[in-house]
Structure formats: C-alpha cells, structure tokens
Design a protein around this motif. Structure first.
Motif, PDB file in Angstrom:
ATOM      1  N   SER A   1       0.838  -1.190   0.000  1.00 40.43           N
ATOM      2  CA  SER A   1       0.000   0.000   0.000  1.00 40.43           C
ATOM      3  C   SER A   1       0.875   1.242   0.000  1.00 40.43           C
ATOM      4  N   VAL A   2       0.356   2.295  -0.597  1.00 39.90           N
ATOM      5  CA  VAL A   2       1.065   3.571  -0.609  1.00 39.90           C
ATOM      6  C   VAL A   2       0.826   4.301   0.699  1.00 39.90           C
ATOM      7  N   PHE A   3      -0.320   4.058   1.302  1.00 39.85           N
ATOM      8  CA  PHE A   3      -0.689   4.767   2.515  1.00 39.85           C
ATOM      9  C   PHE A   3      -0.314   3.955   3.745  1.00 39.85           C
ATOM     10  N   ARG A   4       0.114   4.650   4.767  1.00 38.67           N
ATOM     11  CA  ARG A   4       0.530   4.025   6.003  1.00 38.67           C
ATOM     12  C   ARG A   4      -0.676   3.885   6.920  1.00 38.67           C
TER      13      ARG A   4
ATOM     14  N   THR B   1       8.455   8.701   0.121  1.00 40.46           N
ATOM     15  CA  THR B   1       7.062   8.277   0.062  1.00 40.46           C
ATOM     16  C   THR B   1       6.125   9.466  -0.080  1.00 40.46           C
TER      17      THR B   1
ATOM     18  N   ILE C   1       5.907  10.486  -3.729  1.00 34.30           N
ATOM     19  CA  ILE C   1       5.121   9.539  -4.516  1.00 34.30           C
ATOM     20  C   ILE C   1       3.635   9.747  -4.254  1.00 34.30           C
ATOM     21  N   ARG C   2       3.271   9.949  -2.991  1.00 34.72           N
ATOM     22  CA  ARG C   2       1.871  10.218  -2.661  1.00 34.72           C
ATOM     23  C   ARG C   2       1.380  11.491  -3.329  1.00 34.72           C
TER      24      ARG C   2
ATOM     25  N   ILE D   1       0.734  10.801  -7.047  1.00 39.32           N
ATOM     26  CA  ILE D   1      -0.501  10.027  -7.223  1.00 39.32           C
ATOM     27  C   ILE D   1      -1.719  10.908  -6.994  1.00 39.32           C
TER      28      ILE D   1
END
Length: 137
Positions: free
Chosen positions: A5-8, A85, A88-89, A92
C-alpha cells in the motif's frame, strides 16, 4: 496476506506500564554513598572511576544546553528526492485530481492523454536508468 500500500496504516497502541517502586531507606543509603564519594574525591583519596569531571549527584548537567545545541533537521545526502514516500503520494494525488477534472472538462478522452504522458515519462525514465554512466563522474 497483506497487499502493498502507498498509505501508512496506524498500528494499534499498546499499553505498557512499568511500575516504579520507591524505597526510602535505599534512597537515603544511595544519597549518603554519593555524598561520601564526592567528599573523598574532593579530598583526593578516591579517584573517579569514569575519569570525568562531572559531579556524581548532578542529574541536570547532561540536559542543560542540549536544546540550544540542536542544529535542526538534517538534510538527506545523496538520496533521490523522488524516492521519498511523500513525493510519490503527492504525484498520485495530482494524477488522480487531474484525471477527475480532465474527465469533467474533456470527457473520457483524458484517459488516453494520461496514458500517452505516462508512457512518455516511463520511456524517459528507463532511458536514463539504463544509460551507462561515465567513468570520470
């Protein structure tokens, strides 16, 4: 199985308490011992075991001045800005936002434009990634 996942996601907080015990007799013995050690070191009859000039009973000496010596957040040396990160977020998010507004204004043809731009960016990326590096750099 967990999918990447991109999100934590937040992990559940654990409650961990470590009880502290207070023994007044032991506390008094430690204070007396430290006072006697300081007196013997001042008279020169006892050498310091750690070799420092700091008093045994001073607890605040290590903390004093620590915040004034703080130099701020260190910048990352040699790390690629696009590898983080957060970046990248952001890309997106902007891609999704652009596709939504493009769909509202241009219709479904925006997805073709986004596909062409993504293919172009991918080709440029792989061109520079696979390009051999010069020896003198």
């Amino acid at each position: 199985m967990k999918f990447p996942s991109v999100f934590r996601t937040a992990a559940p907080m654990r409650f961990d308490i470590k009880p502290r015990y207070y023994d007044p007799v032991r506390e008094e013995i430690e204070q007396r011992t430290s006072q006697i050690k300081k007196d013997l070191e001042a008279q020169g009859l006892l050498e310091r075991s750690d070799g420092s000039s700091q008093d045994i009973g001073s607890y605040g000496a290590g903390i004093r001045g620590s915040f004034s010596q703080h130099k701020g957040i260190k910048e990352r040396d040699g790390e690629n800005m696009f590898a983080s990160t957060a970046m990248i977020r952001t890309f997106i998010f902007l891609l999704l936002l652009g596709s939504i507004f493009g769909y509202v204004y241009l219709g479904p043809v925006i997805f073709e434009y986004i596909a062409y731009v993504a293919a172009l960016i991918g080709a440029i990326y792989f061109f520079f990634r696979l390009k051999p590096k010069k020896k003198n750099e």
